[in-house]
Structure formats: C-alpha cells, structure tokens
Design a protein around this motif. Structure first.
Motif, PDB file in Angstrom:
ATOM      1  N   SER A  14       0.845  -1.194   0.000  1.00 25.23           N
ATOM      2  CA  SER A  14       0.000   0.000   0.000  1.00 25.23           C
ATOM      3  C   SER A  14       0.880   1.244   0.000  1.00 25.23           C
ATOM      4  O   SER A  14       2.001   1.239   0.511  1.00 25.23           O
ATOM      5  N   GLN A  15       0.378   2.325  -0.549  1.00 27.88           N
ATOM      6  CA  GLN A  15       1.144   3.561  -0.635  1.00 27.88           C
ATOM      7  C   GLN A  15       1.266   4.202   0.744  1.00 27.88           C
ATOM      8  O   GLN A  15       0.302   4.275   1.496  1.00 27.88           O
ATOM      9  N   LEU A  16       2.467   4.668   1.076  1.00 25.93           N
ATOM     10  CA  LEU A  16       2.689   5.314   2.354  1.00 25.93           C
ATOM     11  C   LEU A  16       2.033   6.692   2.358  1.00 25.93           C
ATOM     12  O   LEU A  16       2.138   7.449   1.400  1.00 25.93           O
ATOM     13  N   ILE A  17       1.364   7.017   3.463  1.00 27.14           N
ATOM     14  CA  ILE A  17       0.680   8.307   3.563  1.00 27.14           C
ATOM     15  C   ILE A  17       1.686   9.425   3.809  1.00 27.14           C
ATOM     16  O   ILE A  17       1.648  10.473   3.170  1.00 27.14           O
ATOM     17  N   ILE A  18       2.620   9.206   4.771  1.00 22.49           N
ATOM     18  CA  ILE A  18       3.722  10.140   5.000  1.00 22.49           C
ATOM     19  C   ILE A  18       5.008   9.333   4.840  1.00 22.49           C
ATOM     20  O   ILE A  18       5.487   8.716   5.797  1.00 22.49           O
ATOM     21  N   PRO A  19       5.596   9.310   3.656  1.00 20.86           N
ATOM     22  CA  PRO A  19       6.747   8.441   3.375  1.00 20.86           C
ATOM     23  C   PRO A  19       7.959   8.712   4.263  1.00 20.86           C
ATOM     24  O   PRO A  19       8.792   7.821   4.458  1.00 20.86           O
ATOM     25  N   PHE A  25       6.974   2.320  10.472  1.00 24.85           N
ATOM     26  CA  PHE A  25       6.207   3.255  11.281  1.00 24.85           C
ATOM     27  C   PHE A  25       4.739   3.209  10.888  1.00 24.85           C
ATOM     28  O   PHE A  25       3.848   3.262  11.748  1.00 24.85           O
ATOM     29  N   GLN A  26       4.463   3.105   9.608  1.00 20.55           N
ATOM     30  CA  GLN A  26       3.091   3.010   9.135  1.00 20.55           C
ATOM     31  C   GLN A  26       2.425   1.748   9.677  1.00 20.55           C
ATOM     32  O   GLN A  26       1.242   1.753  10.044  1.00 20.55           O
ATOM     33  N   LYS A  27       3.197   0.674   9.767  1.00 21.42           N
ATOM     34  CA  LYS A  27       2.647  -0.572  10.324  1.00 21.42           C
ATOM     35  C   LYS A  27       2.310  -0.418  11.802  1.00 21.42           C
ATOM     36  O   LYS A  27       1.335  -0.991  12.291  1.00 21.42           O
ATOM     37  N   MET A  28       3.112   0.373  12.534  1.00 16.81           N
ATOM     38  CA  MET A  28       2.810   0.643  13.942  1.00 16.81           C
ATOM     39  C   MET A  28       1.482   1.378  14.072  1.00 16.81           C
ATOM     40  O   MET A  28       0.656   1.073  14.948  1.00 16.81           O
ATOM     41  N   VAL A  29       1.261   2.342  13.199  1.00 14.15           N
ATOM     42  CA  VAL A  29       0.004   3.094  13.234  1.00 14.15           C
ATOM     43  C   VAL A  29      -1.167   2.192  12.869  1.00 14.15           C
ATOM     44  O   VAL A  29      -2.231   2.237  13.523  1.00 14.15           O
ATOM     45  N   ASP A  30      -0.994   1.358  11.857  1.00 11.28           N
ATOM     46  CA  ASP A  30      -2.059   0.426  11.460  1.00 11.28           C
ATOM     47  C   ASP A  30      -2.384  -0.541  12.602  1.00 11.28           C
ATOM     48  O   ASP A  30      -3.556  -0.878  12.822  1.00 11.28           O
ATOM     49  N   HIS A  31      -1.350  -0.960  13.333  1.00 12.68           N
ATOM     50  CA  HIS A  31      -1.579  -1.846  14.474  1.00 12.68           C
ATOM     51  C   HIS A  31      -2.374  -1.140  15.562  1.00 12.68           C
ATOM     52  O   HIS A  31      -3.277  -1.733  16.173  1.00 12.68           O
ATOM     53  N   ALA A  32      -2.058   0.138  15.800  1.00 11.09           N
ATOM     54  CA  ALA A  32      -2.794   0.901  16.816  1.00 11.09           C
ATOM     55  C   ALA A  32      -4.264   1.004  16.457  1.00 11.09           C
ATOM     56  O   ALA A  32      -5.142   0.910  17.330  1.00 11.09           O
ATOM     57  N   VAL A  33      -4.557   1.204  15.198  1.00  8.94           N
ATOM     58  CA  VAL A  33      -5.947   1.296  14.754  1.00  8.94           C
ATOM     59  C   VAL A  33      -6.688  -0.009  15.001  1.00  8.94           C
ATOM     60  O   VAL A  33      -7.888  -0.024  15.341  1.00  8.94           O
ATOM     61  N   SER A  34      -6.001  -1.125  14.875  1.00  9.88           N
ATOM     62  CA  SER A  34      -6.649  -2.446  14.994  1.00  9.88           C
ATOM     63  C   SER A  34      -6.871  -2.884  16.431  1.00  9.88           C
ATOM     64  O   SER A  34      -7.584  -3.866  16.670  1.00  9.88           O
TER      65      SER A  34
END
Length: 214
Positions: A14-19, A25-34
């Motif tokens: 998936s495309q990074l929102i803030i590259p 780091f994006q995976k950490m945020v996705d984990h927090a959402v879940s």
C-alpha cells in the motif's frame, strides 16, 4: 522456495501516507488502529508519538510541534484512529482544504521603472497634512524616483521630468515644479553607483587573488 514466494515487493504494498516515517512506522500506526481495547490503544498511540518526537529531539517538547505530531498520527491512520488526543483533533476536511490564492498586484503602471512601492509611498504622502513633514516626504520620494530613473536610463534626467511624473502619479496632488527646490544631482547618483560597483569588483578580485594555505 516458500520464502521467495512470500517476499513483499514495493509495487504490491500500500502507498505510504507520510513516506518520511517509513513503512515500519506506518505498520505501527495500522496496528494501533486495529487494537480493540481503548486504554491499550491510547498507550500505543502515546508510545508512537514518543518515537516520533525522538526523531527530532530538539523539537519534541515544543507545544506546537507536539500538536503537529498528533495531526500526523491521525493523517497516517487515515483518521481511523480513535484515541484521546491532548489537542483538538483537526478534521480531515480542514487539513485537505486548499489555501486561499495569493493576491498579486494586477496593475500595470505606466512608469514601471519606478516600481509599485513608489506609488504606495505617493498614496501615503497625499493623506498627510501639508507641512514640513509632508514636504520632506515628497522630496524624498522625488529623489528616490530620480535614482530609479537613472538606474533604468543610465544617463541623466532633468528635475522637471521627475516633477512631471510625480504630479501625474499623484493625480495632481503633489506639484514640486514651482517650489524652486532642486533634487540631488544626477552625477551624484551615478557617482555613488559607480563607487559601489568598484567596491564590489575589488572585493571579488581580492577573493580570487587569495591563495589557500595548508
């Protein structure tokens, strides 16, 4: 064989929102959402903010910078992260709102070599009460106009020409032609300009002439 088949390729990710923060780091945020538990989700969000601050330690304690980090966290979560933010949560609509277009001067002055600032100065002078201060400002404007004219023309100009332009630009409000006062001599402006040019050239020659010592 299975290891090769399970490799991830950037084209499939998936495309990074803030590259700038990277994929981990994006995976950490996705984990927090879940995370289902809100308290646990808040703890993870605080930990992520702490890591984000560590990337720029000289700014992490600045209140405005902290607010920026929280905004970035919500942006990376696509505004799906439901946590208790210490700052008002900026809506997605506000962050994506386009700024108002800048206003640029659309006027096309007759005497462009004077510049727009001269016209603004003239407009200010007209509003002043007549007296010594206004008279001094008017002559300061006229002298500056003469200097601008010589920068454009590179020759000489009669005071009457400057007085005529000033009267025209002020819609007849400023008329210095009958005062009997003279502006700074053209030669003085040209001499000052030549002096500055010579100093600049000498400085450049001095820099080129220096030898490095090791």
């Amino acid at each position: 064989m299975n290891t090769v088949e399970n490799l991830e390729y950037n084209t499939e990710r998936s495309q990074l929102i803030i590259p700038e923060y990277g994929r981990h780091f994006q995976k950490m945020v996705d984990h927090a959402v879940s995370i289902a538990d809100r308290d646990e989700r808040n703890k993870v969000a605080q930990a992520i903010i702490s890591v984000m601050g560590n990337l720029q330690p000289h700014l992490r304690d600045v209140p405005d910078f902290q607010h920026k980090l929280w905004d970035q966290l919500f942006i990376m979560s696509d505004f799906k992260l439901d946590v208790d933010s210490p700052f008002p949560i900026t809506s997605q609509e506000v962050l994506q709102q386009r700024p108002e277009p800048l206003e640029y001067p659309q006027n096309h002055p007759k005497y462009r070599f004077y510049g727009n600032n001269i016209k603004r100065m003239i407009d200010v002078a007209i509003k002043w009460e007549k007296g010594d201060m206004r008279s001094g400002l008017e002559y300061a404007i006229a002298n500056h106009m003469k200097k601008c004219y010589l920068n454009w023309n590179k020759d000489s100009v009669e005071d009457s020409v400057i007085f005529g332009h000033l009267k025209e630009l002020s819609n007849g409000e400023i008329d210095l032609a009958d005062d009997g006062e003279n502006l700074t001599e053209s030669g003085q402006f040209l001499k000052n300009r030549q002096s500055k040019t010579n100093r600049s050239n000498n400085g450049q020659k001095g820099k080129r002439g220096r030898k490095k010592r090791y």
